[in-house]
Each structure stands twice: as structure tokens, then as C-alpha cells.
Design a protein around this motif. Structure first.
Motif, short mmCIF file in Angstrom:
data_model
loop_
_atom_site.label_atom_id
_atom_site.label_comp_id
_atom_site.label_asym_id
_atom_site.label_seq_id
_atom_site.Cartn_x
_atom_site.Cartn_y
_atom_site.Cartn_z
N ILE A 71 1.05 -1.40 -0.05
CA ILE A 71 0.01 -0.01 -0.07
C ILE A 71 0.45 1.67 0.02
N VAL A 125 -3.74 0.64 -4.07
CA VAL A 125 -3.23 -0.81 -3.33
C VAL A 125 -3.29 -1.77 -4.35
N ILE A 171 -10.59 3.51 2.75
CA ILE A 171 -9.67 4.51 2.35
C ILE A 171 -8.66 4.90 4.14
N LEU A 229 -7.31 2.04 6.22
CA LEU A 229 -5.88 1.46 5.37
C LEU A 229 -5.30 2.73 5.75
N GLU A 262 -3.82 2.85 9.80
CA GLU A 262 -3.00 1.02 10.44
C GLU A 262 -1.75 1.81 9.85
N HIS A 263 -1.88 1.90 8.21
CA HIS A 263 -0.45 2.35 7.93
C HIS A 263 0.25 2.99 8.95
N LYS A 313 -1.83 -6.97 10.26
CA LYS A 313 -1.86 -7.36 8.89
C LYS A 313 -3.00 -7.89 8.29
N VAL A 352 -5.80 -5.20 7.17
CA VAL A 352 -5.64 -4.51 6.61
C VAL A 352 -6.36 -5.54 5.23
N GLN A 353 -5.67 -6.38 5.60
CA GLN A 353 -6.35 -7.63 4.35
C GLN A 353 -7.89 -7.50 4.42
N LEU A 378 -9.63 -5.21 5.17
CA LEU A 378 -10.27 -3.97 4.21
C LEU A 378 -10.17 -3.94 2.93
N ILE A 379 -9.03 -5.00 2.55
CA ILE A 379 -8.77 -4.19 1.32
C ILE A 379 -9.67 -6.16 0.26
#
Length: 293
Positions: free
Chosen positions: A12, A78, A132, A135, A138-139, A147, A150-151, A153-154
Motif C-alpha cells: 500500500i 493498493v 481508505i 488503511l 493502520e499504515h 496485517k 488490512v487484508q 479491508l482490502i
């Protein structure tokens, strides 16, 4: 032309730019590009589209594109590859298996990627913005980034993209609900030859077997069996471009009688054999090929 690669299952990137440092390029991976703020032009496969805050673009492997920034822009990219796709599982339920996720994503990435923004449902735009933002939050955690979250969310973002591609199919059918349902049925069952028989599709939708193809063509401009063949061939192209599967493996998976049947059909509609198609593609591109699950 530059071809970019990633070496992790997903990446990302958050970038704020006055000018895009990379001109026309392509990837060996999948990418969702989101505009947080700013204005400019996004060129996809030679077509220019104005971008604005909230724009989301879908870019598959070997799609060429570049951005022209007119007002300072915050981008979110992404990126994910086949390793990520193979790793998507939720428990042991069949519908969440890596193979079924791959098949679902194939449907998504068979869509036209040079038609601009992917989100057509206005109600989905705030949801995409929230994902977004999640994300981004978390970033900012850096090494403490979760992680697994994040996964998820993706994966949710991918599901929203799939829903909006269905909206595109709706436009193709002129809004006819049954025709759209037939399209979705074919996409869902493309690997099940029995369910794709005209009589079984007709029975499923309570339409006469003798009439269903005529009905489908009236609504979409293409008869039903032609639609099925075209979709199978588009999936065959994906495997020839991006995998090392043998022709007999592709033929078996997509429901052709044998390798000879695949070759004959492919050559009839594409003007060259699958082997020649693969040879030409690999002669023009050196991106790594992966094994499709």
C-alpha cells in the motif's frame, strides 16, 4: 516501456505529488488507485479520464497508464499479486477458498479497465472513503500495523468493486433484471459445464429452452452460447498471458472437450492458436508468469 513489479503479497502506497514521476508504464500485478484529493488526468490504455477526490481506478496486469497532475494530488495505491490471492482464506468454508477467490477476481478483472472510474453506485463512495481512511490509519501504525485487518479491508474493497462491475453489466443489459441475472449466473458457473447447458439455464430462470437464447440476444445483442464462449476465451487468454498452465489443463478447467477443441475454438474466434498467442505475448513482454490456483 517500464514494467513495475512487487515482491510482497500486497503493498500500500500513500503518495502526495505535484507531478507524477513515472510516465506511461504497466504492472505485473493488480492495482487499485484511489484519489484522496487533487485534480488531473488519468490515461488508461491511451484513454484520458479526469480524476477528482474519491475517484477509484481498477488496473490489471499489463494495463498501461499514467497520471498527469494539475493540482497537488494525494494518491493511495493498493497493489496485490497472485500470492496474496492464493492466501485469501476465511475458515474452511468452500466459498472462501483461494481458488474461488481467484475465480471471483477473474470476473472482476475481465471487465473493461479503460472505462474510467470503477465506482458507479453513489452510496458506495462514502464506504470506499471509509475503507481508505482505515488503511491510512493502520499504515500510520508502522511496524504495529495489523496485517490481518488490512487484508480484511482490502477484501472488502474488492467486494465493492465486484458489485460496481455488476452495475456496469446492468447498463449492458439495458436494465433488464433477468438478463443481468443470467450474466451473473454464467460468471458464477463458468467452470461447471453441466450448469451452462441451455436447458439448465432455461430451467433455472423458468424460460423456455427454445426461447432463452433469443431473449438474451434481444436484451444484450449477443446470443447466450456466444456470450459463454467469449467469456471462456477471455479466461483462456488470461491464463495464456499470466500463467504457465499447459493447454490441456486450460481446456479441462474451462470445460472444453480436450486441447484440440480449445485450439480449434480459440483459433476460430481469435485468428491464431493458443500456442501462437502465448508465444507472441511472451515475445513482447518479459514479466514473470505465475501459476493460477
Amino acid at each position: 516501456m517500464q514494467t513495475r513489479h512487487i515482491f510482497n503479497p500486497f503493498e500500500i502506497l500513500f503518495l502526495r505529488l505535484d507531478e507524477c514521476p513515472i510516465r506511461t508504464h504497466k504492472h505485473s500485478f493488480f492495482e487499485l488507485a484511489y484519489i484522496m484529493d487533487g485534480e488531473g488526468t488519468h490515461n488508461i490504455n491511451g484513454n484520458d479520464f479526469r480524476y477528482k477526490p474519491g475517484s477509484l481506478y481498477l488496473l490489471g496486469p499489463l494495463t498501461t497508464h499514467h497520471f498527469t497532475v494539475e493540482k497537488t494530488t494525494s494518491f493511495v495505491f493498493v497493489c496485490f499479486n497472485n500470492i496474496y490471492l492464493k492466501g485469501i482464506t476465511t475458515g474452511n468454508e468452500e466459498q472462501h477458498s483461494p481458488e474461488n477467490w481467484m475465480h471471483k477476481l477473474e470476473y472482476i478483472f475481465q471487465s473493461k479497465q479503460d472505462q474510467g472510474e470503477i465506482i458507479r453506485n453513489e452510496r458506495d463512495k462514502p464506504l470506499v472513503a471509509a475503507i481508505i481512511a482505515g488503511l491510512a490509519a493502520e499504515h500510520e501504525q508502522g511496524p504495529n500495523m495489523q496485517k490481518e485487518l488490512v487484508q480484511q479491508l482490502i477484501n472488502t474493497l474488492i467486494t465493492i468493486v465486484a458489485r460496481n462491475i455488476t452495475i456496469k453489466c446492468d447498463a449492458k443489459t439495458g436494465g433488464d433484471t433477468i438478463a443481468l441475472q443470467i450474466i451473473n449466473y454464467v460468471h458464477l458457473n463458468i467452470y461447471d459445464a453441466e450448469k451452462l447447458k441451455a436447458e439448465n439455464i432455461a430451467e433455472h430462470f423458468n424460460i423456455s429452452t427454445n426461447y432463452i437464447s433469443e431473449y438474451f440476444k434481444k436484451q444484450t445483442g449477443e446470443n447466450l452460447q456466444q456470450f459463454i464462449i467469449n467469456y471462456k476465451l477471455s479466461l483462456a487468454e488470461t491464463r495464456l498471458r499470466h500463467s504457465n498452465m499447459r493447454l490441456n489443463e486450460i481446456a479441462y478447467e474451462l470445460g472444453f472437450t480436450d486441447e484440440s477443441h480449445l485450439t480449434k475454438t480459440f483459433k476460430k474466434y481469435k485468428g491464431e492458436s493458443p500456442a501462437q498467442f502465448r508465444k507472441n505475448i511472451r515475445g513482447n513482454d518479459q514479466t514473470p508468469k505465475f501459476k493460477v490456483a
